[in-house]
Design a protein around this motif. Structure first.
Motif, PDB file in Angstrom:
ATOM      1  N   LEU A 282       0.714  -1.431  -0.040  1.00  0.00           N
ATOM      2  CA  LEU A 282      -0.007   0.111   0.069  1.00  0.00           C
ATOM      3  C   LEU A 282       0.777   1.267  -0.023  1.00  0.00           C
ATOM      4  N   THR A 283       2.235   1.105   0.151  1.00  0.00           N
ATOM      5  CA  THR A 283       2.849   2.442   0.158  1.00  0.00           C
ATOM      6  C   THR A 283       3.906   2.443  -0.933  1.00  0.00           C
ATOM      7  N   ALA A 284       4.104   1.246  -1.554  1.00  0.00           N
ATOM      8  CA  ALA A 284       5.001   1.196  -2.603  1.00  0.00           C
ATOM      9  C   ALA A 284       4.237   1.518  -4.056  1.00  0.00           C
ATOM     10  N   GLY A 285       4.407   2.916  -4.628  1.00  0.00           N
ATOM     11  CA  GLY A 285       3.587   3.156  -5.712  1.00  0.00           C
ATOM     12  C   GLY A 285       2.164   3.594  -5.172  1.00  0.00           C
ATOM     13  N   ALA A 286       1.632   3.445  -4.003  1.00  0.00           N
ATOM     14  CA  ALA A 286       0.299   4.042  -3.759  1.00  0.00           C
ATOM     15  C   ALA A 286       0.050   5.531  -3.848  1.00  0.00           C
ATOM     16  N   GLU A 287      -0.750   5.925  -4.710  1.00  0.00           N
ATOM     17  CA  GLU A 287      -0.728   7.178  -5.125  1.00  0.00           C
ATOM     18  C   GLU A 287      -1.890   7.962  -4.218  1.00  0.00           C
ATOM     19  N   TRP A 288      -2.066   8.066  -3.064  1.00  0.00           N
ATOM     20  CA  TRP A 288      -2.454   8.377  -2.311  1.00  0.00           C
ATOM     21  C   TRP A 288      -3.006   9.998  -2.248  1.00  0.00           C
ATOM     22  N   GLU A 289      -1.958  10.712  -2.650  1.00  0.00           N
ATOM     23  CA  GLU A 289      -1.967  12.250  -3.139  1.00  0.00           C
ATOM     24  C   GLU A 289      -3.025  12.353  -4.529  1.00  0.00           C
TER      25      GLU A 289
ATOM     26  N   TYR B  86      -7.323  -6.935  -5.935  1.00  0.00           N
ATOM     27  CA  TYR B  86      -5.762  -6.838  -6.405  1.00  0.00           C
ATOM     28  C   TYR B  86      -4.915  -6.704  -5.052  1.00  0.00           C
ATOM     29  N   VAL B  87      -5.423  -5.887  -4.095  1.00  0.00           N
ATOM     30  CA  VAL B  87      -4.698  -5.606  -2.839  1.00  0.00           C
ATOM     31  C   VAL B  87      -4.884  -7.039  -2.142  1.00  0.00           C
ATOM     32  N   ALA B  88      -5.895  -7.796  -1.860  1.00  0.00           N
ATOM     33  CA  ALA B  88      -6.200  -8.807  -1.400  1.00  0.00           C
ATOM     34  C   ALA B  88      -5.331 -10.168  -1.879  1.00  0.00           C
ATOM     35  N   SER B  89      -5.499 -10.101  -3.287  1.00  0.00           N
ATOM     36  CA  SER B  89      -4.706 -11.392  -4.044  1.00  0.00           C
ATOM     37  C   SER B  89      -3.120 -11.161  -3.909  1.00  0.00           C
ATOM     38  N   VAL B  90      -2.995 -10.126  -4.012  1.00  0.00           N
ATOM     39  CA  VAL B  90      -1.338  -9.802  -3.978  1.00  0.00           C
ATOM     40  C   VAL B  90      -0.692 -10.148  -2.597  1.00  0.00           C
ATOM     41  N   ALA B  91      -1.716  -9.408  -1.538  1.00  0.00           N
ATOM     42  CA  ALA B  91      -1.292  -9.561  -0.193  1.00  0.00           C
ATOM     43  C   ALA B  91      -1.016 -11.030   0.145  1.00  0.00           C
ATOM     44  N   TYR B  92      -1.904 -11.949  -0.315  1.00  0.00           N
ATOM     45  CA  TYR B  92      -2.018 -13.318   0.051  1.00  0.00           C
ATOM     46  C   TYR B  92      -0.829 -14.203  -0.545  1.00  0.00           C
ATOM     47  N   LEU B  93      -0.584 -13.705  -2.202  1.00  0.00           N
ATOM     48  CA  LEU B  93       0.592 -14.117  -2.646  1.00  0.00           C
ATOM     49  C   LEU B  93       1.853 -13.929  -1.915  1.00  0.00           C
ATOM     50  N   ILE B  94       1.970 -12.796  -1.480  1.00  0.00           N
ATOM     51  CA  ILE B  94       3.286 -12.142  -0.783  1.00  0.00           C
ATOM     52  C   ILE B  94       3.411 -12.950   0.514  1.00  0.00           C
ATOM     53  N   VAL B  95       2.331 -13.159   1.273  1.00  0.00           N
ATOM     54  CA  VAL B  95       2.307 -13.703   2.522  1.00  0.00           C
ATOM     55  C   VAL B  95       2.921 -15.276   2.201  1.00  0.00           C
ATOM     56  N   LYS B  96       2.144 -15.927   0.982  1.00  0.00           N
ATOM     57  CA  LYS B  96       2.447 -17.262   0.744  1.00  0.00           C
ATOM     58  C   LYS B  96       3.923 -17.507   0.325  1.00  0.00           C
ATOM     59  N   GLY B  97       4.754 -16.272  -0.142  1.00  0.00           N
ATOM     60  CA  GLY B  97       6.054 -16.232  -0.732  1.00  0.00           C
ATOM     61  C   GLY B  97       6.149 -16.562  -2.128  1.00  0.00           C
ATOM     62  N   ARG B  98       5.012 -16.506  -2.644  1.00  0.00           N
ATOM     63  CA  ARG B  98       4.928 -16.652  -4.310  1.00  0.00           C
ATOM     64  C   ARG B  98       5.372 -15.304  -5.005  1.00  0.00           C
ATOM     65  N   LEU B  99       5.297 -14.099  -4.376  1.00  0.00           N
ATOM     66  CA  LEU B  99       5.629 -12.857  -5.091  1.00  0.00           C
ATOM     67  C   LEU B  99       6.576 -12.144  -4.124  1.00  0.00           C
ATOM     68  N   THR B 100       7.311 -11.174  -4.626  1.00  0.00           N
ATOM     69  CA  THR B 100       8.272 -10.486  -3.838  1.00  0.00           C
ATOM     70  C   THR B 100       7.363  -9.223  -3.703  1.00  0.00           C
ATOM     71  N   ALA B 101       7.530  -8.775  -2.156  1.00  0.00           N
ATOM     72  CA  ALA B 101       6.787  -7.675  -1.624  1.00  0.00           C
ATOM     73  C   ALA B 101       7.476  -6.561  -2.358  1.00  0.00           C
ATOM     74  N   PRO B 102       6.571  -5.397  -2.828  1.00  0.00           N
ATOM     75  CA  PRO B 102       7.404  -4.093  -3.289  1.00  0.00           C
ATOM     76  C   PRO B 102       7.981  -3.424  -2.023  1.00  0.00           C
ATOM     77  N   GLU B 103       9.209  -2.719  -2.378  1.00  0.00           N
ATOM     78  CA  GLU B 103       9.823  -2.249  -1.444  1.00  0.00           C
ATOM     79  C   GLU B 103       8.929  -0.857  -0.930  1.00  0.00           C
ATOM     80  N   SER B 104       8.942  -0.767   0.405  1.00  0.00           N
ATOM     81  CA  SER B 104       8.090   0.060   1.183  1.00  0.00           C
ATOM     82  C   SER B 104       8.637   1.589   1.098  1.00  0.00           C
ATOM     83  N   ASP B 105       9.880   1.596   0.433  1.00  0.00           N
ATOM     84  CA  ASP B 105      10.320   3.057   0.616  1.00  0.00           C
ATOM     85  C   ASP B 105      10.411   3.787  -0.705  1.00  0.00           C
TER      86      ASP B 105
END
Length: 368
Positions: free
Chosen positions: A49-56, A148-167
């Motif tokens: 939610l922070t890597a690339g998230a365009e809240w602004e 999208y958020v729910a599925s990618v978060a699930y895949l990240i937790v399961k280790g199938r995808l690399t989490a986006p860098e939060s910085d």
């Protein structure tokens, strides 16, 4: 006739609002991460939610909507999507470290494929003739974002995808380490890296340990709210100034949003792209562009369509601009999947294409 005084005042307001917008976005992201860490929310989800998230960008879209300027909002969304790829991602490829061979992992390829499919869906929905169903379309896009958020978060937790860098929205890794508000990270670095043999270093190490518990969770919650309020305030000023400048200069809302507002609001993405490219951090580079565009085309556009049902028509965006958005997304996907070896050339082609698009936007696409 244009009033020079009004234009000057609103240009100054526009520039000042940009600084406040980025300040608020950084505060919001940084303190959200701290609060999430202390409340036990998985870091992978925070990274998403922070890597690339365009809240602004979402705040700008809502502000435009409240001021009854949806054309300015959709112009900014589409223009920012194009700028994130042709203007930011391209810079990352051009400024990459020539001594190392650039590679894109499976998660980068997956993200780009998801974005391309979403872009096709978005283009099809924009061209749909049933304008009375735009609220339904907006709901569909919001649901797409949630899935999208729910599925990618699930895949990240399961280790199938690399989490986006939060910085990626904090402009650089060094800045997040040096940030006064990132007490825990500073403490870990001081413990791991400072083997103090002098009184000065010992004092610095002790100070960093004390700072770990300096601020309570309530402080970070208050800072989070403060950052969010800064985003809202600056977004209102930004959209209001942009509307006035467009009126005074005779430019259409879409043209101003696609060209000027989108370039201004994507400056942080361009900086992040250059830094990540120079360090060959392809994960940050892809997450910065792809994550931003998924956020723009799903959540931001969905909220805009829900709030302005029936007002997004052929006068707000045209097939040429949508074609550039789809074409640039496809070109980025092909580069990530098959063109890593020629990534620098691909970046130059993208950047030249972006400059050509800006020229054509003035002379042909929106001429007259």
């Amino acid at each position: 006739m244009a009033d020079a005084g009004i234009i000057s005042y609103n240009v100054a307001s526009f520039i000042c609002a940009l600084f406040v917008l980025e300040f608020g976005a950084d505060k919001f992201v940084d303190h959200t991460a701290v609060v999430a860490d202390r409340t036990g929310i998985p870091e992978a989800v925070i990274g998403l939610l922070t890597a690339g998230a365009e809240w602004e960008e979402l705040a700008v879209a809502i502000s435009c909507m409240l001021q009854n300027r949806p054309s300015l909002a959709i112009g900014n969304i589409v223009g920012s999507g194009i700028s994130n790829i042709l203007g930011a991602f391209s810079l990352g490829l051009i400024f990459r470290n020539q001594e190392e061979l650039i590679t894109f992992d499976a998660s980068a390829k997956t993200y780009t494929l998801i974005l391309f499919l979403l872009t096709l869906l978005f283009t099809g929905l924009v061209q749909w003739d049933s304008l009375d169903q735009t609220r339904t379309i907006g709901v569909i896009l919001i649901v797409v974002f949630v899935v999208y958020v729910a599925s990618v978060a699930y895949l990240i937790v399961k280790g199938r995808l690399t989490a986006p860098e939060s910085d990626s929205d904090s402009e650089s890794e060094g800045e997040s380490i040096d940030s006064e508000d990132d007490e825990e990270e500073v403490t870990s670095i001081s413990r791991a890296q400072v083997n103090s043999t002098t009184p000065l270093l010992e004092a610095q190490q002790e100070l960093s340990i004390v700072r770990q518990h300096k601020h309570s969770t309530s402080y970070h919650v208050a800072s989070l709210v403060f950052g969010f309020l800064a985003i809202v305030l600056s977004s209102f000023v930004l959209s209001s100034a942009a509307s006035t400048i467009a009126d005074q200069t005779g430019l259409s809302d879409v043209l101003f949003g696609v060209v000027f507002l989108s370039i201004a609001t994507t400056l942080p993405e361009k900086f992040v792209a250059v830094v990540s490219g120079s360090r060959n951090r392809t994960g940050i580079l892809v997450a910065n562009a792809v994550g931003s565009n998924i956020f723009l085309l799903s959540l931001c556009m969905g909220v805009l369509w829900v709030g302005t049902a029936g007002t997004v028509d052929n006068d707000t965006i045209n097939i040429a601009e949508l074609g550039v958005l789809v074409g640039s997304t496809l070109f980025m996907a092909l580069t990530v999947w098959f063109g890593a070896r020629w990534s620098r050339v691909a970046g130059m082609v993208m950047l030249i294409g972006y400059l050509a698009f800006l020229v054509l936007e003035f002379t042909t696409i929106r001429h007259g």
